[in-house]
Write an enzyme that holds these catalytic residues in place. Sequence first.
Site, PDB file in Angstrom:
ATOM      1  N   ASP A 121     -64.777 -60.517  93.997  1.00 29.16           N
ATOM      2  CA  ASP A 121     -65.037 -59.378  94.859  1.00 29.16           C
ATOM      3  C   ASP A 121     -64.381 -58.121  94.285  1.00 29.16           C
ATOM      4  O   ASP A 121     -63.220 -58.153  93.859  1.00 29.16           O
ATOM      5  CB  ASP A 121     -64.473 -59.680  96.256  1.00 29.16           C
ATOM      6  CG  ASP A 121     -64.729 -58.578  97.249  1.00 29.16           C
ATOM      7  OD1 ASP A 121     -65.904 -58.317  97.551  1.00 29.16           O
ATOM      8  OD2 ASP A 121     -63.741 -57.972  97.725  1.00 29.16           O
TER       9      ASP A 121
ATOM     10  N   GLU B 154     -68.547 -58.872  90.915  1.00 29.35           N
ATOM     11  CA  GLU B 154     -69.141 -57.772  91.662  1.00 29.35           C
ATOM     12  C   GLU B 154     -68.656 -56.519  90.936  1.00 29.35           C
ATOM     13  O   GLU B 154     -67.492 -56.151  91.047  1.00 29.35           O
ATOM     14  CB  GLU B 154     -68.666 -57.764  93.114  1.00 29.35           C
ATOM     15  CG  GLU B 154     -69.294 -56.638  93.913  1.00 29.35           C
ATOM     16  CD  GLU B 154     -68.738 -56.535  95.331  1.00 29.35           C
ATOM     17  OE1 GLU B 154     -69.500 -56.191  96.245  1.00 29.35           O
ATOM     18  OE2 GLU B 154     -67.530 -56.782  95.529  1.00 29.35           O
TER      19      GLU B 154
END
Length: 724
Positions: free
Chosen positions: A357, A393
């Site tokens: 993330d 990401e």
Amino acid sequence: MTTAAAAPDTLPGNGFPLGATVSDGGTNFAVASGVADGMLLCLFDAAGAETRIPMRDYDAGVWHVFVPGIGAGQEYGYRATGPYDPARGVRCNPAKLALDPYARALTGPVKFGPEILGHSVTDQDAPSDADSAASVPRSLVVADKPFPWRDGDPRTHRRRGYADTIIYEVHVKGFTMRHPGVPPELRGTYAGLGHQAAVAHLLDLGVTAVELLPVHENIPEAFLVRRGLTNYWGYNTIGYFAPHQGYSAAVRAGRRGGQVAEFKAMVDALHAAGIEVLLDVVFNHTAEGDHTGPTFCHRGLDNPAYYRLDPGDPRHYLDTTGCGNSLNAGDPVTLQLIMDSLRYWITEMHVDGYRFDLAPTLARQEGEFGTRSAFFDLVAQDPVVSRAKLIAEPWDVGQMDSYDLGRFPPAWREWNGRYRDSMRDFWRSHAVGIGEFATRFCGSADMYGRARRRPTASVNLITVHDGFTLRDLVSYNDKHNEANGESNRDGTGDNRSWNCGVEGPTDDPAVRSLRQRQSRAMLTTLLLSFGVPMLLGGDELGRTQRGNNNAYCQDNEITWFDWSEPDTGLLGFTRRLIALRRAHPVFRRSRFLAGAEASELRWFAPAGTEMTAANWADPNALAIALYLDGSDDPDRAADGTWLVDDDFLVLVNAWWEPLDFAVPATRPGARWQVEIDTYELVRPAGSATARRQEGDHITVGPRCVVVLLGPRELRSVAVGSQEP
């Protein structure tokens, strides 16, 4: 209640490994802190009474002690004594019980109140003297027990290649919370996801990997709790080694620490079905938030080691996450924590890889995103972690270089946000350019081919947990997040969605039919594009979140899968698409095509003529045909087998009217049959035997895709001969 432990009851112990390690006769405790001038190990009995044991031995930044007679199941925590000086970024406060950053399991909830704050309510530069022990979770000693794994040693286990991977992004709880085939006591848990009824859906669908939203122990934000909500997605980590206790049927049944073995059993069941397990990990910030947030763990142990502080005012944090703090990936203590955690989940929990993330934050040791950062270097050199699947990401928040798509090291794969945006726009008939569609469909060579990476560097996505589901993408123009309690101000307004003429649910058959065609067209694009496709869990069922595009705080029927009324037609169509991709290596190319190899990949205008420079330059073009030759210069399998395939023609029409396509000249004698037509839910009668040839015309419905298959055994049939 506290008591003091006598020194003879303890031994010096060792500074390695960090955490609580059970051995014959007791447990070794080791915790890192270079700013504390003392450390207390706090043990809790069944009645909650606390025994504080001074950790007298300190070496190389680590406090350690061996306590005889202590074993698995012991609750514990730490209290760091020393300076509390926010102006210097130091926040030791012995009134606050700190979790062990290396705890393998946590037990108990958070009770939100002023007790969990490290600072005084009236003066943020002064320490709070309120004891937090009764208000925070406790670390739990976990013994390493042999587990009957069926998949062998994860360090030598051969994982599925990226080209053969189809990812299914899913929430552990939401997937089974309402599943009728999962026993009620297992719903919403690791055991529920590992149950045969849940696994059967994944197998039947044909996906090869699940990407689980965060399963590390996490704590919701106080403001959500005050609204009666929670951080459902789990992007608020506090324990990087501990499976979240809220997803454990064993914990629910009263077996503290049972989440560890239950998680292993889930992974084992998925592996036995041939499904890999990827974890969405949040090594960019923690649940402690900004300088006004609670003290649970890292802040109270060694604030400047774990967090990036503002050099102009160390009271505050540098925030590249939008969540209040950023982990300090330039500090050896934090880097060791991250690498130890990654290695632990692979070697001990047998996971297959990670999605990181807000991954650029991990590479900001000097502020700017750097591909030669210490974190990337450590991952590349690690003999365990470097072999796992690594997916970024590739963006974070608020920096000039926050969008780092295409910039990660070669061994990494990336969520392709540009693919998502372009394909959404294309299928709502926006003029993105036919070249943009073609480039994204074929693996985004403009971003990855020049760097000598493969098409599989691109993880293709159209919907993910963050944003609209597929059904909502074709049903809403605007977000509808009122249930979040933020007056619909949260969540992005840039959805690139189209409601097909009516906002939200409708009984209009024309609108419903159009939405279904839009869904099928986007799924076809996603699952036949070069790269690694990622399907949002529930899209195949027609799952809706009622227009909520930021359902991070909705732990309820807004986010839980509704198995009572699945869209069985869409489910069957998705299953057929996945089966087509898995059966045909021509859609799973492991390299970009260039030079002489480019003959395998040809583009045609709807008239059947080769695309010209003028065709490519037309900004309003919305239709194109792609020829995929399955036999020229094929890839090779791991055993050296040539992956020779059938030929395919993919006819794409994003206009709002039907469009006539002429079958182009490809191989002499080629015969074509309709394999997929997104205008029709069911393959038209007789389409499997009806053969098309060069010059024939095919009508492709509005905003639809038609996939034609040219079987290998029919290639030698002459153009004018009798059809078989």
